[in-house]
Design an enzyme around this catalytic site. Structure first.
Site, mmCIF file in Angstrom:
data_model
loop_
_atom_site.group_PDB
_atom_site.id
_atom_site.type_symbol
_atom_site.label_atom_id
_atom_site.label_comp_id
_atom_site.label_asym_id
_atom_site.label_seq_id
_atom_site.Cartn_x
_atom_site.Cartn_y
_atom_site.Cartn_z
ATOM 1 N N LYS A 129 19.729 -86.261 -81.720
ATOM 2 C CA LYS A 129 18.460 -86.656 -80.924
ATOM 3 C C LYS A 129 18.364 -88.260 -80.971
ATOM 4 O O LYS A 129 19.172 -88.768 -82.019
ATOM 5 C CB LYS A 129 17.277 -86.210 -81.272
ATOM 6 C CG LYS A 129 16.869 -86.537 -82.826
ATOM 7 C CD LYS A 129 16.319 -87.755 -83.342
ATOM 8 C CE LYS A 129 15.920 -88.118 -84.544
ATOM 9 N NZ LYS A 129 15.713 -89.572 -85.005
ATOM 10 N N ASP B 69 11.196 -83.307 -88.583
ATOM 11 C CA ASP B 69 11.568 -83.026 -87.141
ATOM 12 C C ASP B 69 12.627 -81.867 -86.990
ATOM 13 O O ASP B 69 13.199 -81.810 -85.710
ATOM 14 C CB ASP B 69 12.501 -84.343 -86.971
ATOM 15 C CG ASP B 69 13.740 -84.773 -87.859
ATOM 16 O OD1 ASP B 69 13.833 -83.927 -88.726
ATOM 17 O OD2 ASP B 69 14.664 -85.729 -87.648
HETATM 18 O O1 C5P Z 1 9.912 -84.469 -93.492
HETATM 19 P P1 C5P Z 1 11.268 -85.241 -94.156
HETATM 20 O O2 C5P Z 1 11.813 -84.439 -95.364
HETATM 21 O O3 C5P Z 1 12.201 -85.324 -93.193
HETATM 22 O O4 C5P Z 1 10.845 -86.424 -94.423
HETATM 23 C C1 C5P Z 1 11.513 -87.489 -95.451
HETATM 24 C C2 C5P Z 1 10.414 -88.303 -96.110
HETATM 25 O O5 C5P Z 1 9.987 -89.233 -95.126
HETATM 26 C C3 C5P Z 1 9.045 -87.657 -96.685
HETATM 27 O O6 C5P Z 1 9.282 -87.475 -97.983
HETATM 28 C C4 C5P Z 1 8.139 -88.891 -96.650
HETATM 29 O O7 C5P Z 1 8.322 -89.771 -97.651
HETATM 30 C C5 C5P Z 1 8.668 -89.568 -95.308
HETATM 31 N N1 C5P Z 1 7.963 -89.089 -94.031
HETATM 32 C C6 C5P Z 1 6.597 -89.611 -93.987
HETATM 33 N N2 C5P Z 1 5.960 -89.303 -92.713
HETATM 34 C C7 C5P Z 1 6.557 -88.738 -91.850
HETATM 35 C C8 C5P Z 1 8.010 -88.055 -91.842
HETATM 36 C C9 C5P Z 1 8.516 -88.509 -93.117
HETATM 37 O O8 C5P Z 1 6.196 -90.368 -94.642
HETATM 38 N N3 C5P Z 1 6.048 -88.310 -90.622
#
Ligand code: C5P
Length: 301
Positions: free
Chosen positions: A17, A140
């Site tokens: 993406k 995502d």
């Molecule tokens: O959701 P994901 O595991 O991809 O996110 C990785 C890190 O990115 C999370 O632990 C958080 O620190 C940060 N994050 C965030 N806000 C989001 C998505 C991710 O702070 N909307």
């Protein structure tokens, strides 16, 4: 949804993406950030296959990535533990999407693994239940269960489908490594990087009206912290402009940048100039949006 099924194996194409604008609105109580972004699947795909096997494992172990840290393997284990019993599978992953590049490769593979395994194991799991698992795997991942074009809000997991704008795209991925990139860049944000989501909302309105994305609305809240962390990326943007891509945008938390073109031939010639100019400093890919839903067999493309 059609999945290709060859001699007892299942395969799913997992598209990358880009973000057609990404605004971060502020911090949430759960430690995440509230975001507004438009996610656009592109025709740069990993091939995810499941084969019969003795246990859940990868076919080719990825250097430096133990199976337990492979998000697609975690997806398979989660699906089996919640909805299956003793199912197993060998995961074959043919990567085309650069890793940790802001293109969602690991999330795309995890979502494709969920779709493939539901079919491979014959599980009675609805799309809504699969989306719950996807959300746990990463903010995502739910987008990649369907692909196409979507307005994403909340953590990035509330999705509102949009019409596909019909785009040719050049993606440029510099060879820049940032440890724990996504978490690091979220942590580097300052309140002044936050905005109200109005640019992403305006971009979504354009797509709903059948218009092309407005380059002026392709802003990304990670620009300031990323360029502060890696100032050399300013050269990349300058090179892209000099080679015929006037509007350069950042995808996700980077480091990939992209430019949009109405015409694939122009995208192709700019990409050729760019790869010559950047030599081995970056990977340049000329591609286009991908509007077919995820799950369509690789062989049908
Ligand atoms: O959701 P994901 O595991 O991809 O996110 C990785 C890190 O990115 C999370 O632990 C958080 O620190 C940060 N994050 C965030 N806000 C989001 C998505 C991710 O702070 N909307």
């Amino acid at each position: 949804m059609s999945l290709s099924n060859r001699v007892g194996s299942v395969e799913v194409a997992a598209p990358a993406k880009i973000n057609l604008g990404l605004e971060i609105l502020g911090c949430r109580d759960d430690g995440y950030h509230e975001i507004a972004t438009i996610l656009q699947a592109i025709d740069l795909v990993d091939e995810v296959r499941l084969h019969p096997g003795d246990r859940i494992r990868t076919l080719h172990r990825f250097p430096g990535i133990p199976d337990e840290e492979n998000l697609a393997i975690r997806a398979l284990l989660m699906l089996r533990d919640r909805f299956g019993s003793h199912q197993s599978a060998v995961l074959e992953l043919r990567k085309a999407i650069p890793a940790a590049a802001g293109l969602g490769g690991a999330s795309a593979d995890a979502a494709a693994a969920l779709l493939a395994a539901r079919d491979f194991w014959g599980l009675e799991v609805g799309d809504a239940e699969l989306a719950v698992l996807a959300r746990e795997l990463g903010s995502d991942v739910p987008f990649f269960l369907r692909g196409g074009t979507a307005l994403a809000s909340g953590r990035g997991d509330n999705l509102d489908p949009l019409p596909s704008p019909g785009l040719s795209v050049i993606v440029v991925t510099p060879h820049v490594a940032i440890a724990r990139k996504t978490a690091t860049l979220y942590a580097a944000l300052r309140p002044s990087d936050f905005s109200d989501g109005s640019r992403v909302a305006a971009q979504a309105d354009r797509l709903r009206a059948g218009l092309r994305p407005d380059p002026a609305l392709l802003t990304n809240s990670f620009e300031r912290p990323l360029y502060a962390l890696r100032p050399e990326l300013a050269d990349l943007v300058a090179t892209m402009r000099a080679c015929g891509a006037p509007h350069v945008a950042l995808s996700g938390a980077g480091p990939s940048h992209f430019a949009l073109f109405p015409d694939p031939a122009e995208a192709g010639s700019v990409a050729t100039r760019l790869q010559t100019a950047l030599e081995d400093k970056a990977l340049v890919i000329a591609t286009r949006e991908r509007s077919v839903p995820v799950g369509t067999g690789i062989l049908d493309r």
